[in-house]
Design an enzyme around this catalytic site. Sequence first.
Site, short mmCIF file in Angstrom:
data_model
loop_
_atom_site.label_atom_id
_atom_site.label_comp_id
_atom_site.label_asym_id
_atom_site.label_seq_id
_atom_site.Cartn_x
_atom_site.Cartn_y
_atom_site.Cartn_z
N GLU A 1 12.29 -32.56 56.23
CA GLU A 1 12.97 -33.48 55.33
C GLU A 1 13.16 -34.83 56.01
O GLU A 1 13.06 -34.95 57.23
CB GLU A 1 14.33 -32.91 54.90
CG GLU A 1 15.32 -32.76 56.03
CD GLU A 1 16.62 -32.11 55.58
OE1 GLU A 1 16.65 -31.56 54.47
OE2 GLU A 1 17.60 -32.14 56.34
N GLU B 1 23.20 -27.86 53.83
CA GLU B 1 23.17 -26.41 53.77
C GLU B 1 24.58 -25.91 53.48
O GLU B 1 25.56 -26.67 53.57
CB GLU B 1 22.70 -25.82 55.10
CG GLU B 1 23.60 -26.16 56.28
CD GLU B 1 23.12 -25.55 57.58
OE1 GLU B 1 22.83 -24.35 57.57
OE2 GLU B 1 23.05 -26.27 58.58
N GLU C 1 27.74 -28.33 54.08
CA GLU C 1 27.48 -29.41 55.01
C GLU C 1 26.70 -30.52 54.32
O GLU C 1 25.73 -30.26 53.60
CB GLU C 1 26.72 -28.88 56.23
CG GLU C 1 27.48 -27.80 56.97
CD GLU C 1 26.97 -27.55 58.37
OE1 GLU C 1 26.06 -28.30 58.80
OE2 GLU C 1 27.49 -26.65 59.03
N LYS D 1 17.56 -21.97 53.63
CA LYS D 1 17.77 -23.41 53.49
C LYS D 1 16.84 -24.04 52.44
O LYS D 1 17.19 -25.01 51.78
CB LYS D 1 17.59 -24.11 54.84
CG LYS D 1 18.74 -23.89 55.80
CD LYS D 1 18.55 -24.68 57.07
CE LYS D 1 19.79 -24.66 57.94
NZ LYS D 1 20.17 -23.32 58.35
N PHE E 1 23.31 -32.07 80.73
CA PHE E 1 23.93 -31.05 79.87
C PHE E 1 23.18 -29.71 79.95
O PHE E 1 23.11 -28.98 78.97
CB PHE E 1 23.99 -31.52 78.42
CG PHE E 1 24.81 -32.75 78.22
CD1 PHE E 1 26.18 -32.66 78.03
CD2 PHE E 1 24.23 -34.01 78.25
CE1 PHE E 1 26.95 -33.80 77.86
CE2 PHE E 1 24.99 -35.16 78.09
CZ PHE E 1 26.36 -35.05 77.90
N ASN F 1 27.09 -22.85 54.73
CA ASN F 1 27.33 -21.74 55.65
C ASN F 1 28.26 -20.74 54.98
O ASN F 1 29.43 -21.06 54.70
CB ASN F 1 27.95 -22.25 56.96
CG ASN F 1 26.93 -22.96 57.82
OD1 ASN F 1 25.93 -22.37 58.21
ND2 ASN F 1 27.16 -24.23 58.08
#
Length: 685
Positions: free
Chosen positions: A183, A275, A258, A99, A335, A277
């Site tokens: 970032e 990034e 992305e 990345k 969750f 993928n």
Amino acid sequence: MRTAKKMGIATVAVYSDADARSPHVLMADEAVRLGPPPAGESYLLADLILLAAKETGADCIHPGYGFLSERESFARACADAGIAFVGPPPKAIAAMGDKIESKKLAKAAGVNVVPGFLGEIADTEDAVRIASEIGYPVMMKASAGGGGKGMRLAYSEQDVREGFEATKREGLASFGDDRVFIEKFIESPRHIEIQVMGDQHGNIVYLGERECSIQRRHQKVVEEAPSPFVTPKMRKAMGEQTVALARAVGYFSAGTVELIVSGADTTGEGFYFLEMNTRLQVEHPVTEAVTGLDLVELMIRVAAGEPLGFSQDDVHLNGWAIENRVYAEDPYRGFLPSIGRLVRYNPPESSETPYLSPSRLREGLGEGRAASADLSGTPLPQPLPQAGGGQEEAYTRVDDGVREGGEVSMFYDPMIAKLITWAPTREEAIDEQIAALDAFEIEGPGNNIDFLSALMQHPRFRSGNITTGFIAEEYPDGFHGAPANAELIEALAAIAAFAATAEADRARRIDGQLGKRLRPPSEWSVRIGDSDHLVSISTDGITVDDADLDIALEYTPGDRYVDAELDDAPLTVKISRTRTGFKLTTRGASHVARVLPAHVAPYAQHMITKIPPDLSKFLLCPMPGLLMRLDVGAGDKVEAGQPLAVVEAMKMENILRAEKAGTVKSVNAAPGDSLAVDAVILEME
């Protein structure tokens, strides 16, 4: 494997012991065991996968969604072994897999990048200094991360101090790389990604965008194509930049770039590279649905050296597609991940995407153009017909890797299935999702079906005004079920009373009864929540609180679902028996209905209410997992919010905090222990 079989290609599955009876193993022509369940002892061992390929005589390897961390070395190993890698070239994987380096390359290629620090970060103190210089909030990310793992959002120095080391550990555990970069966090952000596809002849196109802003813990929950936010001008600008990036690294095959987009910027210029993928994405079906292209088939054909056979001008988006990720997690308990056997698994009926790929073209789609199913060099036709072959009827597609009786283990991602719906418009696609979710039956591990249905019904989601903070903003106190309006509650009361009548009617038909057979009650008192409803059932119809209800339904004792029509609109309700009535689940919530004959109901107020025990003094393990760290011991004083322990489940670290101030009385577990759900970790005085 479905695509390969459609093309006449034999398949080989590799599996760990945890997946020995998984559908992909049973579907394949051959299957090879890799090793024990932990990925580091099975799926991450490239040598074993290559050995399996050689032993079975495989010509190519498709790496699925990206189970291999070191994809570059794996792709090179495939080339050395003379086995085609169904994916991009090794140098492109290397360039985009890191990345930090990928952001540098993106900037050099003219792609917008998020402000941040891309160098090496020595330790927590260095991270605190860098975050302060960038300005809060910041995002800490594992350099090799993905899938929501190895990411922490920090709004303060304390957040950095608590999360930096955890981010490093997650990166190392999941991806074998503990480097972290920091970032700037874009506020009110939208997560947009562009699907690119290239061949080995220099042709690269973008296939529209996907909106992936509905996320929880930085992991996508809902994806759709196209985005309700992206304009044609934005799509073109994003697409051209992503193609430029792909071209700069010599990319071919499928890939996803992305982007983070400022939701406040309507100029179309406020998007930044996150990034790339270098693989097929979980959400690729929505792109397939709106373009009519089978991305897996294109990847296989590109790997075989075929040209794409179409250009950017031939790509058209048709209709709207939405994908929901069905997870093994309990939305009613924060969750928390859930594991266990799928006692019952009955997804809604699935349709196949009406592809425009060659093997479907020969079946008559795409203006009757002939095509071959082998890899002898038959490209896609040019120009492409309308996406979806002129598809107009909405359809539902289910992509899953489980079957009833299978087990959701603690070793891998908790995703059970992907539910995809396509329709001519966004609103229709959303409504198809709601209906499909109502018909999705899962028993065993907890699941998020109710939550997904609630998302689909939420006015803000339906308006398209969404950001990556949607779930946190709309459910700040957790999820407690989708709200039900008065009309739905009345319909559920009617269904409960009708079911009770059917049960009573069956009971009165039992042979050998003394005396005359009693008629079932015609009037019922139904309590749902805090409200009581008087339901009357007769041959003339059903009334609720003395008002006629326009409802049609059928129910036979033992049915698990009731298919009804309410005001001519379909309504599917899951129904199960309780001691005093029924549990009714539909439209994103479960409702417990107490059903009593009307003449009996007044006496219910005299029943003693059972008070649940007070468990507030115990720290309970909220999910099955491994106790990684214990921060306190017996006799220690703690404050509210203080970290007490860290439990790892499904490769995610979960910090357990004190709910209130107090003193630790005793400790019942030690680091390294495997804990069951609700296991006592420690007790407070």
